[in-house]
Design an enzyme around this catalytic site. Structure first.
Site, PDB file in Angstrom:
ATOM      1  N   ASP A 115      -2.236  -0.162  -7.597  1.00 57.24           N
ATOM      2  CA  ASP A 115      -0.963  -0.888  -7.592  1.00 57.24           C
ATOM      3  C   ASP A 115      -1.049  -2.074  -6.637  1.00 57.24           C
ATOM      4  OD1 ASP A 115      -0.024   1.087  -9.245  1.00 57.24           O
ATOM      5  OD2 ASP A 115       0.930   2.220  -7.628  1.00 57.24           O
TER       6      ASP A 115
HETATM    7  N1  URA Z   1      -1.689   6.270  -7.567  1.00 56.95           N
HETATM    8  C1  URA Z   1      -0.660   5.423  -7.366  1.00 56.95           C
HETATM    9  O1  URA Z   1       0.502   5.821  -7.365  1.00 56.95           O
HETATM   10  N2  URA Z   1      -0.965   4.134  -7.144  1.00 56.95           N
HETATM   11  C2  URA Z   1      -2.214   3.654  -7.096  1.00 56.95           C
HETATM   12  O2  URA Z   1      -2.402   2.469  -6.871  1.00 56.95           O
HETATM   13  C3  URA Z   1      -3.272   4.550  -7.315  1.00 56.95           C
HETATM   14  C4  URA Z   1      -2.983   5.868  -7.546  1.00 56.95           C
END
Ligand code: URA
Length: 238
Positions: free
Chosen positions: A104
Protein backbone atom coordinates in the site's frame (compact mmCIF):
# COMPACT_ATOMS: atom_id res chain seq x y z
CA UNK A 1 20.74 -14.72 -24.48
CA UNK A 2 19.82 -13.71 -28.04
CA UNK A 3 21.45 -10.93 -30.07
CA UNK A 4 20.41 -7.35 -29.36
CA UNK A 5 20.83 -4.06 -31.16
CA UNK A 6 23.85 -2.02 -30.16
CA UNK A 7 21.76 1.06 -29.24
CA UNK A 8 19.49 -1.00 -26.99
CA UNK A 9 22.51 -2.70 -25.41
CA UNK A 10 24.03 0.65 -24.45
CA UNK A 11 20.73 2.25 -23.40
CA UNK A 12 19.83 -0.76 -21.20
CA UNK A 13 23.20 -0.40 -19.49
CA UNK A 14 22.50 3.23 -18.67
CA UNK A 15 24.95 4.87 -21.10
CA UNK A 16 22.20 7.24 -22.28
CA UNK A 17 18.72 7.39 -23.71
CA UNK A 18 18.14 5.53 -26.96
CA UNK A 19 18.60 8.74 -29.00
CA UNK A 20 21.69 9.79 -27.00
CA UNK A 21 23.41 6.46 -27.56
CA UNK A 22 22.58 6.57 -31.27
CA UNK A 23 24.43 9.89 -31.41
CA UNK A 24 27.42 8.43 -29.48
CA UNK A 25 27.55 5.51 -31.89
CA UNK A 26 27.41 7.74 -34.99
CA UNK A 27 30.18 9.94 -33.55
CA UNK A 28 32.45 6.89 -33.32
CA UNK A 29 32.59 6.65 -29.53
CA UNK A 30 31.62 2.97 -29.54
CA UNK A 31 33.69 -0.05 -30.52
CA UNK A 32 32.64 -3.66 -30.92
CA UNK A 33 35.52 -6.13 -30.70
CA UNK A 34 37.93 -3.18 -31.08
CA UNK A 35 36.34 -1.88 -34.31
CA UNK A 36 34.48 1.41 -34.38
CA UNK A 37 30.86 0.71 -35.26
CA UNK A 38 28.65 3.55 -36.47
CA UNK A 39 25.40 1.63 -36.98
CA UNK A 40 23.02 1.68 -34.03
CA UNK A 41 21.24 -1.42 -35.37
CA UNK A 42 24.42 -3.54 -35.38
CA UNK A 43 23.57 -6.87 -33.69
CA UNK A 44 25.50 -7.75 -30.56
CA UNK A 45 25.94 -11.19 -29.01
CA UNK A 46 26.15 -10.16 -25.32
CA UNK A 47 28.06 -13.28 -24.22
CA UNK A 48 30.85 -13.03 -26.76
CA UNK A 49 31.12 -9.49 -28.19
CA UNK A 50 33.20 -6.89 -26.41
CA UNK A 51 31.48 -3.50 -26.44
CA UNK A 52 33.33 -0.36 -25.33
CA UNK A 53 32.06 3.19 -24.92
CA UNK A 54 34.77 5.87 -24.74
CA UNK A 55 37.32 3.02 -24.45
CA UNK A 56 35.59 1.53 -21.38
CA UNK A 57 34.13 -1.96 -21.48
CA UNK A 58 30.35 -2.11 -21.10
CA UNK A 59 29.11 -5.52 -19.96
CA UNK A 60 25.50 -6.46 -20.52
CA UNK A 61 23.29 -7.54 -17.66
CA UNK A 62 20.13 -9.17 -18.90
CA UNK A 63 18.42 -9.09 -15.53
CA UNK A 64 18.81 -6.73 -12.62
CA UNK A 65 17.61 -7.38 -9.09
CA UNK A 66 17.30 -4.80 -6.37
CA UNK A 67 16.19 -4.68 -2.76
CA UNK A 68 14.21 -1.46 -2.32
CA UNK A 69 13.14 -0.07 1.05
CA UNK A 70 9.85 1.43 -0.03
CA UNK A 71 9.00 4.58 1.88
CA UNK A 72 5.47 5.67 2.77
CA UNK A 73 3.94 7.92 0.09
CA UNK A 74 5.39 5.93 -2.83
CA UNK A 75 3.15 3.74 -4.97
CA UNK A 76 4.10 0.22 -6.05
CA UNK A 77 3.80 1.07 -9.72
CA UNK A 78 6.00 2.38 -12.50
CA UNK A 79 3.76 5.31 -13.51
CA UNK A 80 1.39 7.43 -11.47
CA UNK A 81 0.00 10.92 -11.96
CA UNK A 82 -0.07 11.98 -8.30
CA UNK A 83 2.49 10.02 -6.31
CA UNK A 84 6.14 9.12 -6.56
CA UNK A 85 6.61 5.63 -7.96
CA UNK A 86 9.30 3.10 -7.09
CA UNK A 87 11.17 3.99 -10.28
CA UNK A 88 11.58 7.59 -9.11
CA UNK A 89 13.94 6.20 -6.47
CA UNK A 90 16.03 3.90 -8.67
CA UNK A 91 18.87 5.59 -10.49
CA UNK A 92 18.73 3.77 -13.81
CA UNK A 93 17.71 4.44 -17.38
CA UNK A 94 16.45 0.91 -17.76
CA UNK A 95 12.86 1.07 -18.85
CA UNK A 96 11.89 -2.50 -18.01
CA UNK A 97 12.19 -2.58 -14.21
CA UNK A 98 9.09 -3.13 -12.09
CA UNK A 99 8.24 -3.92 -8.46
CA UNK A 100 7.61 -7.54 -7.49
CA UNK A 101 4.13 -7.21 -6.04
CA UNK A 102 2.46 -4.35 -4.24
CA UNK A 103 2.59 -2.63 -0.92
CA UNK A 104 0.00 0.00 0.00
CA UNK A 105 1.05 3.60 -0.51
CA UNK A 106 1.45 4.07 3.27
CA UNK A 107 3.24 0.74 3.83
CA UNK A 108 7.02 0.72 4.10
CA UNK A 109 9.57 -2.00 3.69
CA UNK A 110 10.99 -4.67 1.45
CA UNK A 111 9.97 -4.51 -2.19
CA UNK A 112 12.11 -6.36 -4.72
CA UNK A 113 12.56 -4.59 -8.06
CA UNK A 114 13.60 -6.45 -11.19
CA UNK A 115 13.04 -6.92 -14.92
CA UNK A 116 12.92 -10.73 -14.53
CA UNK A 117 9.26 -11.48 -15.24
CA UNK A 118 9.60 -15.20 -14.61
CA UNK A 119 11.02 -14.80 -11.13
CA UNK A 120 8.41 -12.15 -10.28
CA UNK A 121 5.62 -14.36 -11.52
CA UNK A 122 6.83 -17.28 -9.40
CA UNK A 123 7.14 -15.13 -6.28
CA UNK A 124 3.63 -13.76 -6.70
CA UNK A 125 1.88 -16.94 -7.77
CA UNK A 126 -0.88 -17.76 -5.25
CA UNK A 127 0.02 -21.44 -5.60
CA UNK A 128 3.55 -20.98 -4.25
CA UNK A 129 2.55 -19.55 -0.87
CA UNK A 130 5.70 -17.47 -0.59
CA UNK A 131 6.09 -16.28 3.01
CA UNK A 132 5.92 -12.55 3.68
CA UNK A 133 6.51 -11.15 7.16
CA UNK A 134 5.30 -7.76 8.32
CA UNK A 135 6.00 -5.69 11.40
CA UNK A 136 3.02 -3.60 12.50
CA UNK A 137 1.89 -1.23 15.19
CA UNK A 138 -1.75 -1.83 15.98
CA UNK A 139 -4.18 0.29 18.01
CA UNK A 140 -5.42 -1.81 20.95
CA UNK A 141 -4.31 -4.80 22.96
CA UNK A 142 -3.45 -7.78 20.75
CA UNK A 143 -4.48 -10.90 22.66
CA UNK A 144 -3.81 -14.64 22.60
CA UNK A 145 -7.33 -14.99 21.17
CA UNK A 146 -6.20 -12.85 18.20
CA UNK A 147 -3.14 -15.08 17.74
CA UNK A 148 -5.43 -18.12 17.65
CA UNK A 149 -7.89 -16.43 15.29
CA UNK A 150 -5.05 -15.60 12.86
CA UNK A 151 -3.82 -19.21 13.09
CA UNK A 152 -7.26 -20.58 12.26
CA UNK A 153 -7.63 -18.28 9.21
CA UNK A 154 -9.91 -15.26 9.29
CA UNK A 155 -13.01 -14.23 7.40
CA UNK A 156 -11.96 -10.88 5.91
CA UNK A 157 -14.99 -10.46 3.67
CA UNK A 158 -13.68 -12.34 0.63
CA UNK A 159 -15.23 -15.43 -0.86
CA UNK A 160 -12.59 -17.54 0.89
CA UNK A 161 -11.23 -17.02 4.41
CA UNK A 162 -7.65 -15.78 4.70
CA UNK A 163 -5.19 -18.65 5.09
CA UNK A 164 -3.73 -19.30 8.54
CA UNK A 165 -1.18 -16.65 9.51
CA UNK A 166 1.44 -16.67 12.23
CA UNK A 167 0.94 -13.69 14.54
CA UNK A 168 3.59 -12.90 17.17
CA UNK A 169 2.96 -10.24 19.81
CA UNK A 170 6.12 -8.25 20.55
CA UNK A 171 4.43 -5.89 23.02
CA UNK A 172 0.82 -5.36 23.95
CA UNK A 173 -0.74 -2.08 25.10
CA UNK A 174 -2.68 0.92 23.76
CA UNK A 175 -0.48 0.50 20.73
CA UNK A 176 0.70 -3.10 20.31
CA UNK A 177 3.67 -4.22 18.26
CA UNK A 178 3.44 -7.44 16.31
CA UNK A 179 4.90 -9.43 13.46
CA UNK A 180 2.70 -11.48 11.18
CA UNK A 181 3.67 -13.97 8.50
CA UNK A 182 1.31 -14.51 5.56
CA UNK A 183 1.49 -17.06 2.77
CA UNK A 184 -0.70 -15.11 0.37
CA UNK A 185 -0.94 -11.50 -0.76
CA UNK A 186 -4.48 -10.17 -0.88
CA UNK A 187 -5.34 -6.51 -1.15
CA UNK A 188 -4.87 -4.73 2.24
CA UNK A 189 -4.56 -8.17 3.78
CA UNK A 190 -2.84 -7.34 7.08
CA UNK A 191 -5.08 -4.32 7.66
CA UNK A 192 -8.20 -6.36 6.89
CA UNK A 193 -7.13 -9.22 9.15
CA UNK A 194 -6.76 -6.81 12.05
CA UNK A 195 -10.07 -5.15 11.20
CA UNK A 196 -11.64 -8.60 11.44
CA UNK A 197 -10.53 -8.76 15.09
CA UNK A 198 -11.61 -5.17 15.75
CA UNK A 199 -8.22 -3.43 15.55
CA UNK A 200 -6.57 -0.79 13.42
CA UNK A 201 -3.11 -1.01 11.87
CA UNK A 202 -1.41 2.35 12.40
CA UNK A 203 1.99 1.46 10.89
CA UNK A 204 2.96 -1.37 8.56
CA UNK A 205 6.34 -2.47 7.23
CA UNK A 206 7.30 -5.60 5.30
CA UNK A 207 10.43 -7.05 6.86
CA UNK A 208 10.93 -10.21 4.80
CA UNK A 209 9.82 -12.03 1.69
CA UNK A 210 10.70 -15.54 0.51
CA UNK A 211 13.35 -15.84 3.24
CA UNK A 212 15.06 -12.55 2.31
CA UNK A 213 15.12 -9.96 5.11
CA UNK A 214 15.00 -6.21 4.62
CA UNK A 215 18.53 -4.86 5.07
CA UNK A 216 18.15 -2.51 8.04
CA UNK A 217 21.08 -0.43 6.76
CA UNK A 218 18.82 0.68 3.91
CA UNK A 219 16.96 3.84 4.81
CA UNK A 220 13.40 4.23 3.46
CA UNK A 221 13.71 5.32 -0.18
CA UNK A 222 17.08 3.64 -0.72
CA UNK A 223 18.01 0.44 -2.49
CA UNK A 224 20.88 -1.87 -3.34
CA UNK A 225 21.47 -4.85 -5.58
CA UNK A 226 20.31 -8.19 -4.18
CA UNK A 227 23.25 -10.40 -3.23
CA UNK A 228 23.75 -13.76 -4.95
CA UNK A 229 22.69 -15.46 -1.72
CA UNK A 230 19.47 -13.45 -1.50
CA UNK A 231 18.73 -14.12 -5.13
CA UNK A 232 19.26 -17.85 -4.59
CA UNK A 233 16.71 -17.75 -1.76
CA UNK A 234 14.14 -16.06 -3.99
CA UNK A 235 14.85 -18.50 -6.83
CA UNK A 236 14.25 -21.42 -4.46
CA UNK A 237 10.61 -20.30 -4.32
CA UNK A 238 10.27 -20.78 -8.10
N1 URA B 1 -1.16 -5.92 3.92
C1 URA B 1 -1.67 -4.67 3.92
O1 URA B 1 -2.70 -4.41 4.53
N2 URA B 1 -0.99 -3.74 3.24
C2 URA B 1 0.16 -3.96 2.59
O2 URA B 1 0.72 -3.05 2.01
C3 URA B 1 0.67 -5.27 2.60
C4 URA B 1 -0.01 -6.24 3.28
Amino acid sequence: MGDIRLDKYLADMGIGSRSEVKAFIRKGAVTVNENVVRSPDCKIAPESDEVCYNHKRVNYLKYEYYMFHKPSGCVSATVDQRHKTVLDYIDTRRKDLFPVGRLDCDTEGLLPITNDGELAHALLSPRRHVKKTYYARVRGVVTDADVEAFLRGLDIGDEKAALPAELTVLSSGDISEITVTLTEGRYHQVKRMFEAVGKDVVYLKRISMGGVCLDEALRPGSYRRLTEEELAKLRKQE
